[in-house]
Design a protein around this motif. Sequence first.
Motif, PDB file in Angstrom:
ATOM      1  N   SER A 107      31.614  47.123  38.632  1.00 42.95           N
ATOM      2  CA  SER A 107      31.040  45.800  38.416  1.00 42.95           C
ATOM      3  C   SER A 107      30.275  45.305  39.623  1.00 42.95           C
ATOM      4  CB  SER A 107      32.188  44.783  38.434  1.00 42.95           C
ATOM      5  OG  SER A 107      33.244  45.301  37.219  1.00 42.95           O
ATOM      6  N   PRO A 108      29.296  44.440  39.316  1.00 40.78           N
ATOM      7  CA  PRO A 108      28.511  43.904  40.313  1.00 40.78           C
ATOM      8  C   PRO A 108      29.265  42.864  41.156  1.00 40.78           C
ATOM      9  CG  PRO A 108      27.911  42.691  38.500  1.00 40.78           C
ATOM     10  CD  PRO A 108      28.780  44.025  37.986  1.00 40.78           C
ATOM     11  N   LEU A 109      29.201  43.053  42.560  1.00 37.95           N
ATOM     12  CA  LEU A 109      29.911  41.869  43.555  1.00 37.95           C
ATOM     13  C   LEU A 109      28.966  40.489  43.109  1.00 37.95           C
ATOM     14  CD1 LEU A 109      30.827  44.464  44.697  1.00 37.95           C
ATOM     15  CD2 LEU A 109      30.819  43.127  46.798  1.00 37.95           C
ATOM     16  N   PRO A 110      30.034  39.596  43.236  1.00 36.55           N
ATOM     17  CA  PRO A 110      29.336  38.309  43.475  1.00 36.55           C
ATOM     18  C   PRO A 110      28.595  37.735  44.434  1.00 36.55           C
ATOM     19  CG  PRO A 110      31.895  38.228  42.759  1.00 36.55           C
ATOM     20  CD  PRO A 110      31.400  39.541  43.125  1.00 36.55           C
ATOM     21  N   PRO A 111      27.602  37.167  44.418  1.00 42.58           N
ATOM     22  CA  PRO A 111      26.956  36.758  45.680  1.00 42.58           C
ATOM     23  C   PRO A 111      27.665  36.279  46.665  1.00 42.58           C
ATOM     24  CG  PRO A 111      25.617  35.983  43.910  1.00 42.58           C
ATOM     25  CD  PRO A 111      27.140  36.476  43.341  1.00 42.58           C
ATOM     26  N   SER A 112      27.705  36.441  47.849  1.00 46.80           N
ATOM     27  CA  SER A 112      28.556  36.196  49.232  1.00 46.80           C
ATOM     28  C   SER A 112      29.639  37.311  49.451  1.00 46.80           C
ATOM     29  CB  SER A 112      29.135  34.914  49.344  1.00 46.80           C
ATOM     30  OG  SER A 112      30.080  34.766  48.382  1.00 46.80           O
ATOM     31  N   ALA A 113      30.198  37.983  48.110  1.00 49.84           N
ATOM     32  CA  ALA A 113      31.106  38.882  48.522  1.00 49.84           C
ATOM     33  C   ALA A 113      30.694  40.130  49.199  1.00 49.84           C
ATOM     34  CB  ALA A 113      31.702  39.296  46.892  1.00 49.84           C
ATOM     35  N   ASN A 114      31.190  40.758  49.921  1.00 50.13           N
ATOM     36  CA  ASN A 114      31.055  42.014  50.573  1.00 50.13           C
ATOM     37  C   ASN A 114      31.860  43.250  50.794  1.00 50.13           C
ATOM     38  OD1 ASN A 114      32.468  41.086  52.851  1.00 50.13           O
ATOM     39  ND2 ASN A 114      30.671  40.169  53.799  1.00 50.13           N
ATOM     40  N   ALA A 115      33.146  43.016  50.118  1.00 48.82           N
ATOM     41  CA  ALA A 115      34.116  44.020  50.211  1.00 48.82           C
ATOM     42  C   ALA A 115      35.198  43.734  49.095  1.00 48.82           C
ATOM     43  CB  ALA A 115      34.999  43.882  51.493  1.00 48.82           C
ATOM     44  N   VAL A 116      35.763  44.874  48.764  1.00 48.53           N
ATOM     45  CA  VAL A 116      36.856  44.897  47.737  1.00 48.53           C
ATOM     46  C   VAL A 116      38.168  45.535  48.268  1.00 48.53           C
ATOM     47  CG1 VAL A 116      37.524  46.096  45.610  1.00 48.53           C
ATOM     48  CG2 VAL A 116      34.958  45.425  45.806  1.00 48.53           C
ATOM     49  N   LEU A 117      39.225  44.919  47.834  1.00 51.50           N
ATOM     50  CA  LEU A 117      40.514  45.160  48.396  1.00 51.50           C
ATOM     51  C   LEU A 117      40.981  45.947  47.136  1.00 51.50           C
ATOM     52  CD1 LEU A 117      43.019  45.062  50.120  1.00 51.50           C
ATOM     53  CD2 LEU A 117      43.671  42.638  49.223  1.00 51.50           C
ATOM     54  N   LYS A 118      41.657  47.273  47.347  1.00 47.50           N
ATOM     55  CA  LYS A 118      42.077  47.899  46.232  1.00 47.50           C
ATOM     56  C   LYS A 118      43.499  47.082  45.523  1.00 47.50           C
ATOM     57  CE  LYS A 118      42.892  51.763  47.901  1.00 47.50           C
ATOM     58  NZ  LYS A 118      43.366  53.295  48.265  1.00 47.50           N
ATOM     59  N   ARG A 119      43.601  47.186  44.400  1.00 52.04           N
ATOM     60  CA  ARG A 119      44.429  46.413  43.625  1.00 52.04           C
ATOM     61  C   ARG A 119      45.995  46.795  44.346  1.00 52.04           C
ATOM     62  NH1 ARG A 119      44.275  47.142  37.528  1.00 52.04           N
ATOM     63  NH2 ARG A 119      44.870  49.455  38.145  1.00 52.04           N
ATOM     64  N   GLU A 120      46.105  48.159  44.600  1.00 50.76           N
ATOM     65  CA  GLU A 120      47.440  48.844  45.005  1.00 50.76           C
ATOM     66  C   GLU A 120      47.670  48.134  46.359  1.00 50.76           C
ATOM     67  OE1 GLU A 120      44.752  52.362  44.570  1.00 50.76           O
ATOM     68  OE2 GLU A 120      45.060  50.528  43.733  1.00 50.76           O
ATOM     69  N   GLU A 121      46.718  47.757  47.039  1.00 48.56           N
ATOM     70  CA  GLU A 121      47.061  47.379  48.476  1.00 48.56           C
ATOM     71  C   GLU A 121      47.119  45.918  48.230  1.00 48.56           C
ATOM     72  OE1 GLU A 121      43.771  48.970  51.050  1.00 48.56           O
ATOM     73  OE2 GLU A 121      44.806  51.125  50.893  1.00 48.56           O
ATOM     74  N   ALA A 122      46.841  45.339  47.568  1.00 52.22           N
ATOM     75  CA  ALA A 122      46.846  43.669  47.279  1.00 52.22           C
ATOM     76  C   ALA A 122      48.093  43.121  47.055  1.00 52.22           C
ATOM     77  CB  ALA A 122      45.852  43.286  46.100  1.00 52.22           C
ATOM     78  N   THR A 123      48.423  41.852  47.715  1.00 53.05           N
ATOM     79  CA  THR A 123      49.475  41.221  47.189  1.00 53.05           C
ATOM     80  C   THR A 123      49.320  39.791  46.968  1.00 53.05           C
ATOM     81  OG1 THR A 123      50.877  42.394  48.926  1.00 53.05           O
ATOM     82  CG2 THR A 123      51.817  40.107  48.393  1.00 53.05           C
ATOM     83  N   VAL A 124      49.718  39.395  45.606  1.00 55.14           N
ATOM     84  CA  VAL A 124      48.950  38.018  45.189  1.00 55.14           C
ATOM     85  C   VAL A 124      50.375  37.259  44.927  1.00 55.14           C
ATOM     86  CG1 VAL A 124      47.918  36.894  43.183  1.00 55.14           C
ATOM     87  CG2 VAL A 124      47.087  39.083  44.157  1.00 55.14           C
ATOM     88  N   ASP A 125      50.289  36.180  45.763  1.00 53.39           N
ATOM     89  CA  ASP A 125      51.611  35.174  45.487  1.00 53.39           C
ATOM     90  C   ASP A 125      51.374  34.022  45.115  1.00 53.39           C
ATOM     91  OD1 ASP A 125      54.193  34.226  45.745  1.00 53.39           O
ATOM     92  OD2 ASP A 125      54.398  34.107  47.958  1.00 53.39           O
ATOM     93  N   ASP A 126      51.436  33.639  43.941  1.00 53.39           N
ATOM     94  CA  ASP A 126      51.379  32.038  43.319  1.00 53.39           C
ATOM     95  C   ASP A 126      49.514  31.858  43.500  1.00 53.39           C
ATOM     96  OD1 ASP A 126      51.984  29.690  42.380  1.00 53.39           O
ATOM     97  OD2 ASP A 126      52.323  28.633  44.317  1.00 53.39           O
ATOM     98  N   GLY A 127      48.883  32.916  43.231  1.00 54.15           N
ATOM     99  CA  GLY A 127      47.482  32.659  43.145  1.00 54.15           C
ATOM    100  C   GLY A 127      46.836  32.949  44.431  1.00 54.15           C
TER     101      GLY A 127
END
Length: 409
Positions: A107-127
Motif C-alpha cells: 500500500s502507498p504510504l500516506p504523506p508525512s509517513a516514512n516508516a512501517v512498524l510490523k504488526r507482530e512488533e506492534a502493541t495497541v492499547d486503547d487506540g
Amino acid sequence: MRGEISHDGDDLIDLDDAVDRMRTLRSTWLADRPTERVSLERSAGRVLAEPIRAPVDVPARSHATMDGFAFDATDDYPLEVVDRSVFPEDDPEPLADGTAVRIATGSPLPPSANAVLKREEATVDDGWLSGPTLEPGTYVYERGSNVAEGEQLFEAGERLGPKDALLLGDLEIDEVTVFERLSVGLLATGTEIHEGRHRDLDSPMLAGLVRSWGHEPTYEGSVPDESDRVESRIDELAREHDVVLTTGGTSVGKKDYVVRSLAALGDVLFHRVRLRPGKPIAVARLPDHDAVAIAIPGKPVGAHLVTALVARPFFTGDDALPTVSARLARAVDIATPGFTYAIPVTLEDGVAMPLGHVDSALPIYDETFDPSVLSSSTRASRADGIVLTEVGLDADERVAVVPHTVLER
C-alpha cells in the motif's frame, strides 16, 4: 581488397581480434538498419535501436513492504491509531502529527509517513500504538529507490531478454523501438552435398543458432564446387538477404571457391582465425548489396564452435562468455602453440571430462588434443560445454567451462 586473398599464413588472426572485428562490423552496420516498434510481449531477443531512459520514478510512491502501521518515525510513542486502514488501491490522506494508520503490504504510504512498524512488533492499547524505535525508511519501498526518473537503463544495440519486460513494464513502457530482424540466407556448398551423396548437417544447426539469436534464417539449398556457380549464387542471395551464411569451401584447396567468391564480390574483412577446431572462417562486406557474408567451414563440430564463438557477437552484440569452474578429469596436451583450442567437455558433479579423450565416451586421442578428427565427429556435439585454452592442461587442474547454453542464447 576485392579479388585478392592471401594464404601465406599472415592472414590468421587471434580469436579476440576476430570477435572485436565482428562487434565493430555490427555497430557500423546496424546504424543504417530499419527499425520498428514492438510490444513488450514480443521484445525478447530483439535489439534496441535507441537508449531507454526512465520516464518516471519507480516506485512512483513510497509503499509498505509489511503489514503493520505507518507513521512518521521522528514522532514519539505512543501514537494515536486513526480509525481507517490503507490498502494497495488507496490514495491515502495525510497523517496528522502524532498519529499512525493500519497499512497492508504494497500500500502507498500516506504523506508525512516514512516508516512501517510490523504488526507482530506492534502493541495497541486503547487506540494508542507503541513499539520499538524505528529509523525512517524501515519496511518502506521508497519512491525512486528502484529507478530514478531520467536514469538511463538500456543502451542502443542491447539485446533484450524475457526478464527485461519486468523493468520496462514497471516503467510504464508498452512498446520499444528495435532494429528489424536480420534476414539470413543459408547456403551449403559442395558437390557431394549438392548431388545428395552427403547429407547437409550444418544448415539445420546454423538455422537453430540464428533463430536462437533472434533472427530469421532461410535455407536456400546448395551449390556444387564450381567457381562461377558459387559466386553467382552468393551474389543472388546477397540481393535477397541481409546476411549470407555459407558452409564449406573456406579452406585453401583447389575446389574451395567461397572465399575467392567473397573477394570478387566485396571486401573480405578476415579469413582464418587462430582457433581449433574451426580455423577457416571468413567474413566479408558486400557493399553492392549492403549485405554481410559469413563463410563457415564444413566440418560440423568446428562449424558450430566457430560460428558460436566468432559470428555470435555480430548477431547478438554480446561477446561475454560466462563460465563455470570444474576439475579437469584428464590431462590434455596441445600440438601447436599460438592457437586457441576449444576442448569439448562433459560435466558431472563438478568434473569436466574432455570428450574425445580415450577415457571418455568418444575415444579419439590419448594425450594430445586432435581438433581435426574431433571437428568431424558429430558425437562431440553431446558435450556440455568447452574449455578455451592456449596451453596444455593438467589432470585435476581447475578449468573454466563455457556452457553450450551460453553460446546458443
